[in-house]
Write a protein that holds these residues in place. Structure first.
Motif, short mmCIF file in Angstrom:
data_model
loop_
_atom_site.label_atom_id
_atom_site.label_comp_id
_atom_site.label_asym_id
_atom_site.label_seq_id
_atom_site.Cartn_x
_atom_site.Cartn_y
_atom_site.Cartn_z
N GLY A 244 -9.26 2.00 -0.94
CA GLY A 244 -10.44 1.13 -0.98
C GLY A 244 -10.03 -0.33 -1.10
O GLY A 244 -10.54 -1.20 -0.38
N GLY A 245 -9.07 -0.60 -2.00
CA GLY A 245 -8.57 -1.96 -2.19
C GLY A 245 -7.94 -2.49 -0.92
O GLY A 245 -8.13 -3.65 -0.53
N ILE B 75 -13.59 2.89 -3.73
CA ILE B 75 -13.24 2.56 -5.11
C ILE B 75 -14.19 3.28 -6.08
O ILE B 75 -13.77 3.82 -7.10
N GLY C 119 -14.65 -0.03 1.60
CA GLY C 119 -13.65 -0.14 0.52
C GLY C 119 -14.30 0.02 -0.84
O GLY C 119 -13.78 0.73 -1.71
N THR C 120 -15.46 -0.60 -1.04
CA THR C 120 -16.16 -0.49 -2.32
C THR C 120 -16.58 0.95 -2.58
O THR C 120 -16.46 1.47 -3.68
N GLN D 189 -8.71 -1.69 2.09
CA GLN D 189 -9.76 -2.04 3.06
C GLN D 189 -10.36 -3.41 2.75
O GLN D 189 -10.62 -4.20 3.66
N ILE D 190 -10.58 -3.70 1.46
CA ILE D 190 -11.15 -5.00 1.09
C ILE D 190 -10.17 -6.13 1.43
O ILE D 190 -10.55 -7.17 1.99
N ILE D 191 -8.88 -5.89 1.14
CA ILE D 191 -7.86 -6.91 1.47
C ILE D 191 -7.79 -7.12 2.98
O ILE D 191 -7.67 -8.24 3.47
N THR E 231 0.84 -1.21 0.00
CA THR E 231 0.00 0.00 0.00
C THR E 231 0.87 1.25 0.00
O THR E 231 0.64 2.19 -0.76
N ILE F 174 -8.71 4.43 -4.93
CA ILE F 174 -8.81 3.01 -5.33
C ILE F 174 -7.84 2.18 -4.48
O ILE F 174 -8.19 1.10 -4.01
N VAL F 175 -6.63 2.71 -4.26
CA VAL F 175 -5.63 1.98 -3.46
C VAL F 175 -6.15 1.79 -2.03
O VAL F 175 -6.12 0.68 -1.48
#
Lengths: 436, 227
Positions: free
Chosen positions: B165-166, B209, B205-206, B168-170, B149, B162-163
């Motif tokens: 958000g991504g 994004i 996260g979504t 958070q999903i990870i 990150t 986007i980074v």
């Protein structure tokens, strides 16, 4: 008077070291534009000559275990060429050297201060004395020193160095906190760049127009600004969801309390209206500001405001807390309430007087306050030699607020000539255009 | 010279109105005199004196703990754990402040290694059996996610929403993995808390994004939150 080595921060000054960040701190600038080009070597000598007269200005910021304090410096700051924009960020390293900057560019001499050192009134006295000393060295003029231009040969007076807040605190503490105000927004510039738009007008016309609308110059400008921000909010926020619109107006308390301190002695009032209560005409807004000023800017009310600040400062429990922990809570308090009650500052330095021989050499005296931590625009006003200078600063891309506000003044019959720092250096041009 | 749109007087030679951006007719080809120089400020290194203070404090604490243990027990005893923790604190919290421009892409892997070594030491010192099955993979994955990150945020000029958000999903997915490692090491029940955290992180996260992908929304968020 024995040599002073260090100063406690006054009550207002305590907050500024606590809230300063890695890319923002509270600075202000006063500048004088002469009718001739500035000689840097003479200016440097003038800066050196003023050192004994202004001990509270030639200081560096130090950190103690419980509070910050200001310590006198041994060598004066070197004068330097001005930058592409005013109020360049002053980092901790610079503050540990000196909290005052003296800059020059073409005909202009500018002094920039970290707000813990002084306020606009103190700063303008320093600037006028500096310009007086510069012109004395350069042209050998004789100046009749008074309260606005101090004699550099005199010793500093006790009353100039006092903390007027502690001295004038009332017995009862009182503070009014209202609903949070509407936030002006914008996309922040990359880096530290600040856009400055200066509008110059005839002070006689402005004063007459303000009287025509039933207010002082400050109330008139605040009224026009309120109308502008209400208009912006109505375009962004659905009806009925609007937040109060308030202008933060610093009140110089020297007149109220008969103080002659050169340190901070200013308190701010957040004055405005709640647009949900209905539409307001310009005259109603100006009347509102005038009445609120008359109601709140009284000696008794201000003494109660001071008492609430001084009370916190003198509280034994608070005093015993280490400085870094204190700063965390001060920062939280400031971001929750300090800046949330107003939308923009309008800081009016008033008419800046100068003795006659000085007046002949000076074209302008301007006053600029930097953007706040959580809102992008600020406005400062000064009047000199029949001209009023309205300086509007911002650290965001668009100039919507300035355009609306200044166009309203023109529509009201106030002729304005407008300048900007964006036409200056190519880098500032790039920064400005890239953000827009 | 006036702006035809705003009605304000402009400096001679101004190319466009500073208020509305309207081009100004300049038949004489004059150029405006700049009121400010073109000099940009130098970036100066602002070392925090707090770093020096913390360093001294860490060293003093280490000396005091060692002295107390040596006087009381004749050897370090529990003092070794405190010393290891102080070393970890120094590496993570103090060391970066000594550098002009601490690069997180370099410091995060160093921090991860330091954390792994500290946990290994703690595991060996206390006779636990949780290092290989729990602490090592968890700290390692966290270190890899953090470093990736930091590298993306530092070296990509765009796409921060986007980074983040991504990330958070990870992190949401990692929560399930964390609870799995907890389950196989300490024999706890599966999916007691991780699903809630995963859902919350997935939703936020979504959203981020989406903010990153749709320009008007991104500009609205930037403007409103004064980013």
């Amino acid at each position: 008077m024995k040599k002073i080595r260090w100063f406690r921060l006054d009550t207002a000054a305590l907050i500024f070291p606590a809230i300063k960040g890695n890319n923002w701190n509270n600075l202000f600038r006063v500048s004088a534009t002469l009718k001739e080009e500035v000689d840097p070597s003479v200016l440097q000598t003038a800066v050196i000559n003023l050192m004994p007269r202004f001990p509270s200005f030639y200081v560096k910021l130090r950190k103690g275990l419980f509070w910050n304090y200001l310590q006198n410096i041994d060598s004066p700051p070197a004068v330097r060429e001005d930058y592409a924009y005013p109020l360049v960020f002053m980092g901790s390293a610079e503050m540990r050297t000196c909290c005052l900057r003296v800059l020059y560019y073409k005909n202009r001499i500018a002094a920039e201060f970290f707000h813990s050192v002084s306020d606009g009134t103190g700063g303008s006295i320093y600037l006028r004395t500096l310009v007086g000393e510069y012109l004395r060295l350069r042209h050998g003029i004789t100046i009749e020193y008074n309260d606005s231009v101090l004699d550099p040969g005199d010793k500093p007076k006790v009353y100039e160095l006092e903390d007027s807040f502690s001295k004038n605190a009332g017995k009862i503490a009182g503070r009014e906190l209202g609903r949070k105000a509407y936030r002006l927004s914008g996309i922040r510039e990359k880096g530290d760049f600040k856009h400055l738009i200066t509008a110059v007008t005839d002070s006689g016309i402005l004063h007459a127009k303000a009287r025509e609308h039933g207010g002082t110059v400050t109330a008139f400008l605040a009224g026009v600004m309120l109308q502008t921000i209400i208009e912006i909010q109505s375009e962004e926020v659905p009806e009925g969801k609007e937040k109060p619109v308030r202008i933060t107006i610093p009140v110089n308390m020297r007149r109220l309390f008969g103080s002659r301190t050169l340190r901070n002695f200013v308190l701010t009032l957040n004055l405005g209206v709640d647009p949900r209560t209905g539409p307001y005409t310009l005259d109603e807004l100006i009347g509102n500001i005038t009445n609120q000023l008359a109601l709140k800017a009284t000696k008794q009310n201000m003494a109660a405001e001071i008492a609430s600040n001084v009370g916190l400062q003198k509280n034994l429990f608070i005093r015993a807390v280490p400085i870094d922990i204190k700063h965390i809570f001060m920062k939280m308090g400031y971001s929750s309430y300090g800046e949330q009650l107003g939308c923009i500052n309008i800081s009016n330095l008033g008419v800046v007087e100068c003795p006659d021989p000085l007046k002949d050499y000076i074209d302008r005296i301007e006053f600029i306050i930097g953007p706040q931590q959580t809102y992008p625009n600020n406005c400062s006003v000064s009047t000199f030699n029949g001209k009023t200078f309205i300086n509007m600063i911002r650290n965001t891309g668009g100039s919507d607020l300035e355009r609306r506000f200044l166009t309203k003044l023109v529509e009201l019959g106030i002729p304005l000539s407008v300048e900007s720092n964006d036409i200056g250096g190519s880098e500032s041009q790039c920064t400005a255009s890239s953000a827009e | 010279m006036y702006c035809v749109k705003c009605g304000v007087k402009l400096q001679e030679g101004t190319e466009k109105c500073p208020l509305c951006g309207t081009p100004v007719w300049n038949p004489d080809g004059l150029s405006a005199e700049s009121t400010y120089s073109s000099r940009m400020p130098d970036k100066t290194f602002d070392r925090d004196p707090f770093a020096a203070f913390l360093t001294v404090l860490t060293v003093l604490a280490a000396v005091a703990v060692s002295a107390v243990c040596l006087v009381l027990y004749g050897r370090l005893e529990w003092g070794s754990i405190v010393l290891a923790a102080l070393l970890l604190f120094f590496v993570i919290a103090v060391l970066p402040f000594w550098f002009r421009d601490p690069n997180p892409v370099i410091f995060l892997p160093i921090d991860t290694v330091a954390l792994e070594l500290f946990l290994l030491f703690l595991c060996l010192r206390t006779g636990g059996h949780w290092f290989m099955s729990f602490a090592f993979p968890c700290a390692g994955i966290m270190g890899i996610i953090g470093t990736a990150t930091a590298a993306l945020l530092k070296y990509l000029r765009k796409g921060r929403y986007i980074v983040i958000g991504g990330l958070q999903i990870i992190l949401g997915a990692f929560c399930i993995l964390l609870e799995f490692f907890q389950h196989i090491t300490f024999d706890t029940a599966m999916f007691r808390w991780s699903l809630f955290a995963t859902i919350a992180l997935f939703v936020s996260g979504t959203f981020l994004i989406c903010v990153g992908l749709f320009r008007p929304l991104r500009e609205f968020v930037n403007r409103v939150f004064y980013i």
